[in-house]
Scaffold this motif. Sequence first.
Motif, PDB file in Angstrom:
ATOM      1  N   ILE A 309     -12.230  24.268  38.379  1.00 20.05           N
ATOM      2  CA  ILE A 309     -12.417  25.368  39.316  1.00 20.05           C
ATOM      3  C   ILE A 309     -11.350  26.404  38.971  1.00 20.05           C
ATOM      4  O   ILE A 309     -10.174  26.230  39.293  1.00 20.05           O
ATOM      5  N   GLN A 310     -11.758  27.481  38.306  1.00 22.04           N
ATOM      6  CA  GLN A 310     -10.789  28.363  37.659  1.00 22.04           C
ATOM      7  C   GLN A 310     -11.164  29.836  37.815  1.00 22.04           C
ATOM      8  O   GLN A 310     -12.338  30.219  37.755  1.00 22.04           O
ATOM      9  N   ASP A 311     -10.141  30.671  38.013  1.00 24.29           N
ATOM     10  CA  ASP A 311     -10.267  32.138  38.003  1.00 24.29           C
ATOM     11  C   ASP A 311     -11.250  32.653  39.043  1.00 24.29           C
ATOM     12  O   ASP A 311     -11.937  33.669  38.825  1.00 24.29           O
ATOM     13  N   ASN A 335      -6.777  30.303  40.654  1.00 28.96           N
ATOM     14  CA  ASN A 335      -7.594  30.888  41.707  1.00 28.96           C
ATOM     15  C   ASN A 335      -6.674  31.679  42.642  1.00 28.96           C
ATOM     16  O   ASN A 335      -5.537  31.273  42.897  1.00 28.96           O
ATOM     17  N   ASP A 336      -7.154  32.809  43.168  1.00 28.47           N
ATOM     18  CA  ASP A 336      -6.315  33.559  44.100  1.00 28.47           C
ATOM     19  C   ASP A 336      -5.943  32.690  45.297  1.00 28.47           C
ATOM     20  O   ASP A 336      -4.791  32.695  45.736  1.00 28.47           O
ATOM     21  N   ASP A 361      -0.797  26.567  40.765  1.00 28.75           N
ATOM     22  CA  ASP A 361       0.257  27.290  41.474  1.00 28.75           C
ATOM     23  C   ASP A 361       1.267  26.346  42.130  1.00 28.75           C
ATOM     24  O   ASP A 361       2.160  26.806  42.846  1.00 28.75           O
ATOM     25  N   ASN A 362       1.126  25.070  41.889  1.00 30.16           N
ATOM     26  CA  ASN A 362       2.116  24.117  42.377  1.00 30.16           C
ATOM     27  C   ASN A 362       3.316  24.096  41.423  1.00 30.16           C
ATOM     28  O   ASN A 362       3.177  24.387  40.238  1.00 30.16           O
ATOM     29  N   LEU A 396      -3.582  42.848  50.749  1.00 30.01           N
ATOM     30  CA  LEU A 396      -2.140  42.599  50.734  1.00 30.01           C
ATOM     31  C   LEU A 396      -1.765  41.347  49.957  1.00 30.01           C
ATOM     32  O   LEU A 396      -0.607  40.927  49.973  1.00 30.01           O
ATOM     33  N   ALA A 397      -2.713  40.745  49.262  1.00 29.28           N
ATOM     34  CA  ALA A 397      -2.489  39.418  48.681  1.00 29.28           C
ATOM     35  C   ALA A 397      -1.292  39.367  47.744  1.00 29.28           C
ATOM     36  O   ALA A 397      -0.572  38.363  47.694  1.00 29.28           O
ATOM     37  N   LYS A 398      -1.036  40.420  46.982  1.00 30.43           N
ATOM     38  CA  LYS A 398       0.050  40.404  46.005  1.00 30.43           C
ATOM     39  C   LYS A 398       1.291  41.153  46.488  1.00 30.43           C
ATOM     40  O   LYS A 398       2.175  41.473  45.693  1.00 30.43           O
TER      41      LYS A 398
END
Length: 474
Positions: A309-311, A335-336, A361-362, A396-398
């Motif tokens: 499960i990617q991108d 993934n976002d 992201d871990n 605002l995610a980033k």
Amino acid sequence: GAGRAGRGSARRRRLVMRRVAAACWLALIGVAAAPPAHAVLRHALPDESRAIVRAAVAGDTVVLAAGVHRGPLYVPRAIVLRGERGAVVDGSATGSVIEIVAPGTIVEDLAVRGSGRDVMRVDAGVHVIACANVTLRRLRVDDTLYGVYGERASGLVLEDCRLRGRVQPLDESGEGNGIHLWNCDSARVIGCDVERFLDAVYLSFAGHAVVERGQFHDCGRYGFHTMYCQQGVLRGNRFTRNAAGCAIMFSNRLEVTGNEFVRNRGARTYGLLLRDCSDGLFTGNHVVDNTVGVFMDNSNRNHFRRNLIQDNGWGVLLFASCAEDTFSANNFIQNDYPVALDMGRTRNRFDDGVTGNYWSDNSPYDLDGDGVSDVPYWPVSAFAFVSKQYPDLTILAKSPAVAALGVGERVFPSLQPSDAVDRRPRVAPVALDAPETDTPARAARPRVWGAFAGFVGVGGLGLFGLSRGRRRAR
């Protein structure tokens, strides 16, 4: 003596009758299985194909010569209808091009084009009505409202067919599906390429269907769409550039294996959508570059294992109506939002008690070298939880504020908005193509002692420096 002789004679008569009955049954089976004695091979030129197909008897083979044969062709008996190279059946934009009402019919090696445009009459390239075990093989269907429409046609087989419709990609106002099956049990769709329809494949009340090795792309809405189809198999297909790759609804006990759901775009941008689908097995799939990778609503007890499960924008989006779904040995990469929920407490699991997932992201650490992080991982961030309720916030995610919130969640786990947790997160990605094992590969033990020796050495140097500093101060 006479009584014994009479009983022996009766036994012999019963034995003879059984043998005669068995011989009769074998003869009947042989007659049923054998082709009709009058079966013939018929060749049809373009101006005589309608009459020859209607006149053919069960078991005949009708070969259409190269050229354009005017439809519609009506097939009332079980024949083999085959085309020479260059044979085309043209419906002249009126009704269905080929209509089949005879069980056991085979149609192969034909180009079919030009159906009508009436949805109520179900104008199709090939229309199969109330007959079982029909086979459609190596057909090229172009410029039709429906490509193949089957109704009450159990055992229907489509193999190596190419279907192209009239709907522009991502135009959800279009009409007509590529392969539309209603009330067709045990259908098989193998190696087909379908594009430019509203839905590439639409199945309704079509249990035990098998769809494999297909290419379903550039459609107005869904690459694959089911309603009330139990125990289906979806294997080795590719769904791309549709509004949603695959929308499965009210269908249970599915096997979805080795498919690719990639780059699906539009207002409903799901790679794989499950609505009221339970007790399914989803393994070895690639869900890549969709707005939402996997969407689930009121779907329970499904098992996702060894998927990529990617991108995606959202890797997995789960509604509160879902429970007891299990995710294990999957790779969640870039993934976002790896997982988004609309509830704080959940009965879904992100490890199976033995193995967890890899999360890009871990930031794991693994002191004992067993390939599993020494601390759990919470895949639902506070911002993902809030933006699930208020999608406009994703702009605002980033932002620095959201980044700071993420740091705070890692430092203080009590800030986590959901109890969704992977208690055995992987340190490295799962080798999806390798033979499956229950636990990650164990690293060499010297890593542990080396790390311990390093900590002791650093601590000793610190104490030594501290003692020297105190002596100098005196």
